[in-house]
Motif scaffolding. Sequence first.
Motif, PDB file in Angstrom:
ATOM      1  N   ARG A 255      -2.201   5.583  -1.058  1.00  0.00           N
ATOM      2  CA  ARG A 255      -3.571   6.093  -1.221  1.00  0.00           C
ATOM      3  C   ARG A 255      -4.276   6.261   0.125  1.00  0.00           C
ATOM      4  O   ARG A 255      -4.999   7.236   0.334  1.00  0.00           O
ATOM      5  CB  ARG A 255      -4.375   5.150  -2.123  1.00  0.00           C
ATOM      6  N   LEU A 256      -4.076   5.317   1.044  1.00  0.00           N
ATOM      7  CA  LEU A 256      -4.667   5.457   2.377  1.00  0.00           C
ATOM      8  C   LEU A 256      -4.124   6.701   3.073  1.00  0.00           C
ATOM      9  O   LEU A 256      -4.863   7.423   3.745  1.00  0.00           O
ATOM     10  CB  LEU A 256      -4.387   4.215   3.215  1.00  0.00           C
ATOM     11  N   GLY A 257      -2.832   6.956   2.911  1.00  0.00           N
ATOM     12  CA  GLY A 257      -2.239   8.152   3.497  1.00  0.00           C
ATOM     13  C   GLY A 257      -2.792   9.424   2.890  1.00  0.00           C
ATOM     14  O   GLY A 257      -3.074  10.394   3.602  1.00  0.00           O
ATOM     15  N   GLN A 258      -2.987   9.424   1.575  1.00  0.00           N
ATOM     16  CA  GLN A 258      -3.577  10.584   0.910  1.00  0.00           C
ATOM     17  C   GLN A 258      -4.955  10.909   1.472  1.00  0.00           C
ATOM     18  O   GLN A 258      -5.346  12.070   1.570  1.00  0.00           O
ATOM     19  CB  GLN A 258      -3.700  10.335  -0.590  1.00  0.00           C
ATOM     20  N   ALA A 259      -5.689   9.853   1.838  1.00  0.00           N
ATOM     21  CA  ALA A 259      -7.046  10.018   2.362  1.00  0.00           C
ATOM     22  C   ALA A 259      -7.070  10.254   3.869  1.00  0.00           C
ATOM     23  O   ALA A 259      -8.153  10.361   4.453  1.00  0.00           O
ATOM     24  CB  ALA A 259      -7.875   8.774   2.024  1.00  0.00           C
ATOM     25  N   GLY A 260      -5.899  10.329   4.505  1.00  0.00           N
ATOM     26  CA  GLY A 260      -5.840  10.555   5.941  1.00  0.00           C
ATOM     27  C   GLY A 260      -6.269   9.360   6.763  1.00  0.00           C
ATOM     28  O   GLY A 260      -6.713   9.519   7.907  1.00  0.00           O
ATOM     29  N   LEU A 261      -6.110   8.157   6.208  1.00  0.00           N
ATOM     30  CA  LEU A 261      -6.624   6.953   6.869  1.00  0.00           C
ATOM     31  C   LEU A 261      -5.555   6.134   7.593  1.00  0.00           C
ATOM     32  O   LEU A 261      -5.893   5.161   8.276  1.00  0.00           O
ATOM     33  CB  LEU A 261      -7.343   6.062   5.847  1.00  0.00           C
ATOM     34  N   LEU A 262      -4.281   6.487   7.441  1.00  0.00           N
ATOM     35  CA  LEU A 262      -3.250   5.780   8.200  1.00  0.00           C
ATOM     36  C   LEU A 262      -3.278   6.303   9.634  1.00  0.00           C
ATOM     37  O   LEU A 262      -3.147   7.498   9.882  1.00  0.00           O
ATOM     38  CB  LEU A 262      -1.876   5.977   7.558  1.00  0.00           C
ATOM     39  N   GLY A 263      -3.439   5.403  10.549  1.00  0.00           N
ATOM     40  CA  GLY A 263      -3.718   5.768  11.935  1.00  0.00           C
ATOM     41  C   GLY A 263      -5.101   5.268  12.278  1.00  0.00           C
ATOM     42  O   GLY A 263      -5.292   4.526  13.240  1.00  0.00           O
ATOM     43  N   HIS A 264      -6.079   5.659  11.475  1.00  0.00           N
ATOM     44  CA  HIS A 264      -7.407   5.029  11.558  1.00  0.00           C
ATOM     45  C   HIS A 264      -7.258   3.548  11.231  1.00  0.00           C
ATOM     46  O   HIS A 264      -7.848   2.685  11.878  1.00  0.00           O
ATOM     47  CB  HIS A 264      -8.350   5.708  10.576  1.00  0.00           C
ATOM     48  N   VAL A 265      -6.434   3.264  10.223  1.00  0.00           N
ATOM     49  CA  VAL A 265      -6.083   1.899   9.847  1.00  0.00           C
ATOM     50  C   VAL A 265      -4.645   1.635  10.277  1.00  0.00           C
ATOM     51  O   VAL A 265      -3.752   2.426   9.984  1.00  0.00           O
ATOM     52  CB  VAL A 265      -6.213   1.688   8.321  1.00  0.00           C
ATOM     53  N   GLN A 266      -4.413   0.532  10.982  1.00  0.00           N
ATOM     54  CA  GLN A 266      -3.071   0.103  11.362  1.00  0.00           C
ATOM     55  C   GLN A 266      -2.567  -0.816  10.253  1.00  0.00           C
ATOM     56  O   GLN A 266      -3.021  -1.950  10.123  1.00  0.00           O
ATOM     57  CB  GLN A 266      -3.116  -0.638  12.698  1.00  0.00           C
ATOM     58  N   TYR A 267      -1.640  -0.311   9.448  1.00  0.00           N
ATOM     59  CA  TYR A 267      -1.254  -0.957   8.198  1.00  0.00           C
ATOM     60  C   TYR A 267       0.050  -1.742   8.336  1.00  0.00           C
ATOM     61  O   TYR A 267       1.025  -1.260   8.921  1.00  0.00           O
ATOM     62  CB  TYR A 267      -1.102   0.098   7.100  1.00  0.00           C
ATOM     63  N   ARG A 268       0.063  -2.948   7.747  1.00  0.00           N
ATOM     64  CA  ARG A 268       1.284  -3.729   7.611  1.00  0.00           C
ATOM     65  C   ARG A 268       1.355  -4.258   6.190  1.00  0.00           C
ATOM     66  O   ARG A 268       0.398  -4.854   5.694  1.00  0.00           O
ATOM     67  CB  ARG A 268       1.306  -4.889   8.589  1.00  0.00           C
ATOM     68  N   GLY A 269       2.499  -4.039   5.528  1.00  0.00           N
ATOM     69  CA  GLY A 269       2.690  -4.553   4.180  1.00  0.00           C
ATOM     70  C   GLY A 269       3.849  -5.534   4.128  1.00  0.00           C
ATOM     71  O   GLY A 269       4.881  -5.311   4.759  1.00  0.00           O
ATOM     72  N   ILE A 270       3.657  -6.629   3.397  1.00  0.00           N
ATOM     73  CA  ILE A 270       4.738  -7.589   3.182  1.00  0.00           C
ATOM     74  C   ILE A 270       4.871  -7.847   1.685  1.00  0.00           C
ATOM     75  O   ILE A 270       3.898  -7.814   0.939  1.00  0.00           O
ATOM     76  CB  ILE A 270       4.503  -8.923   3.936  1.00  0.00           C
ATOM     77  N   ASP A 271       6.113  -8.082   1.270  1.00  0.00           N
ATOM     78  CA  ASP A 271       6.373  -8.379  -0.141  1.00  0.00           C
ATOM     79  C   ASP A 271       7.724  -9.083  -0.230  1.00  0.00           C
ATOM     80  O   ASP A 271       8.620  -8.827   0.587  1.00  0.00           O
ATOM     81  CB  ASP A 271       6.402  -7.089  -0.972  1.00  0.00           C
ATOM     82  N   GLY A 272       7.871  -9.946  -1.225  1.00  0.00           N
ATOM     83  CA  GLY A 272       9.101 -10.698  -1.388  1.00  0.00           C
ATOM     84  C   GLY A 272      10.220  -9.939  -2.060  1.00  0.00           C
ATOM     85  O   GLY A 272      11.324 -10.466  -2.196  1.00  0.00           O
ATOM     86  N   SER A 273       9.977  -8.705  -2.478  1.00  0.00           N
ATOM     87  CA  SER A 273      10.973  -7.914  -3.199  1.00  0.00           C
ATOM     88  C   SER A 273      11.500  -6.780  -2.325  1.00  0.00           C
ATOM     89  O   SER A 273      10.730  -5.937  -1.856  1.00  0.00           O
ATOM     90  CB  SER A 273      10.357  -7.332  -4.473  1.00  0.00           C
ATOM     91  N   GLN A 274      12.813  -6.749  -2.142  1.00  0.00           N
ATOM     92  CA  GLN A 274      13.428  -5.650  -1.389  1.00  0.00           C
ATOM     93  C   GLN A 274      13.227  -4.320  -2.103  1.00  0.00           C
ATOM     94  O   GLN A 274      12.970  -3.288  -1.462  1.00  0.00           O
ATOM     95  CB  GLN A 274      14.922  -5.920  -1.205  1.00  0.00           C
ATOM     96  N   ALA A 275      13.350  -4.323  -3.437  1.00  0.00           N
ATOM     97  CA  ALA A 275      13.175  -3.084  -4.194  1.00  0.00           C
ATOM     98  C   ALA A 275      11.763  -2.524  -4.005  1.00  0.00           C
ATOM     99  O   ALA A 275      11.581  -1.305  -3.860  1.00  0.00           O
ATOM    100  CB  ALA A 275      13.448  -3.331  -5.682  1.00  0.00           C
ATOM    101  N   MET A 276      10.766  -3.402  -3.992  1.00  0.00           N
ATOM    102  CA  MET A 276       9.391  -2.966  -3.781  1.00  0.00           C
ATOM    103  C   MET A 276       9.201  -2.396  -2.377  1.00  0.00           C
ATOM    104  O   MET A 276       8.583  -1.338  -2.193  1.00  0.00           O
ATOM    105  CB  MET A 276       8.423  -4.125  -4.014  1.00  0.00           C
ATOM    106  N   ILE A 277       9.726  -3.077  -1.376  1.00  0.00           N
ATOM    107  CA  ILE A 277       9.573  -2.607   0.003  1.00  0.00           C
ATOM    108  C   ILE A 277      10.301  -1.280   0.211  1.00  0.00           C
ATOM    109  O   ILE A 277       9.795  -0.372   0.883  1.00  0.00           O
ATOM    110  CB  ILE A 277      10.061  -3.676   0.995  1.00  0.00           C
TER     111      ILE A 277
END
Length: 217
Positions: free
Chosen positions: A63-85
């Motif tokens: 959603r942030l990418g759709q709004a053109g906000l990645l770059g404006h926001v420096q994003y990091r995501g973590i999750d315990g599931s390989q399938a999710m990542i």
Amino acid sequence: MKMSKSPWDTQYGDHPDSLEAWLYADRSVNGKSRDWLVERAKGWPSGTTLLDAGCGGGVIPFRLGQAGLLGHVQYRGIDGSQAMIDMARKKTMHAHAEFRVMRIEDFDGAQHDRVLLSEVVAHQADPEFVLSAMLRVVKPDGELIIIFWNNPADERVYYETSLGVPDVAHASSLLEGIIAGHGFVVAERHVLDEPTARAQPDRHIWVMRRIDDTSTP
């Protein structure tokens, strides 16, 4: 310490198409809580760092990418599931978005301006470990945002999914006690006209800041 296999990997590791169909259906990608976060991110200073803890299949960075906000926001995501990542990487693919497979309570990285727990707290039988880990990595003038899957309750209500994953409405007093114990306070409470997972008519969002921080969002 070696991580145990995530229930989501058991369910979706060999069925990524099913995972994508579930996570990227309109009702999952869209909604007032998603819109709320995107609008809030528009007001953050350029270069704001966001840690999305329990990022799942990457709907937030999508959603942030759709709004053109990645770059404006420096994003990091973590999750315990390989399938999710794997799904998050597939759907996002942006230089300013990075992902890592790990449990939230094991995160030992840098502090961030914003830390997000979106629909995560309900899946912790004991929220102490996740909240404590994330409050420690909020910058001095930053904030922790919780978007609830099950709204806080007067008393704890415990469920469990068919995968054996906790699905809990935690007691407000417990959550606020943990938060206060780390020197934070619930500075904002938002109630959105959007059903929760268990069909409550409104969805709650809490924004936490340090008790001595009077800065505005």
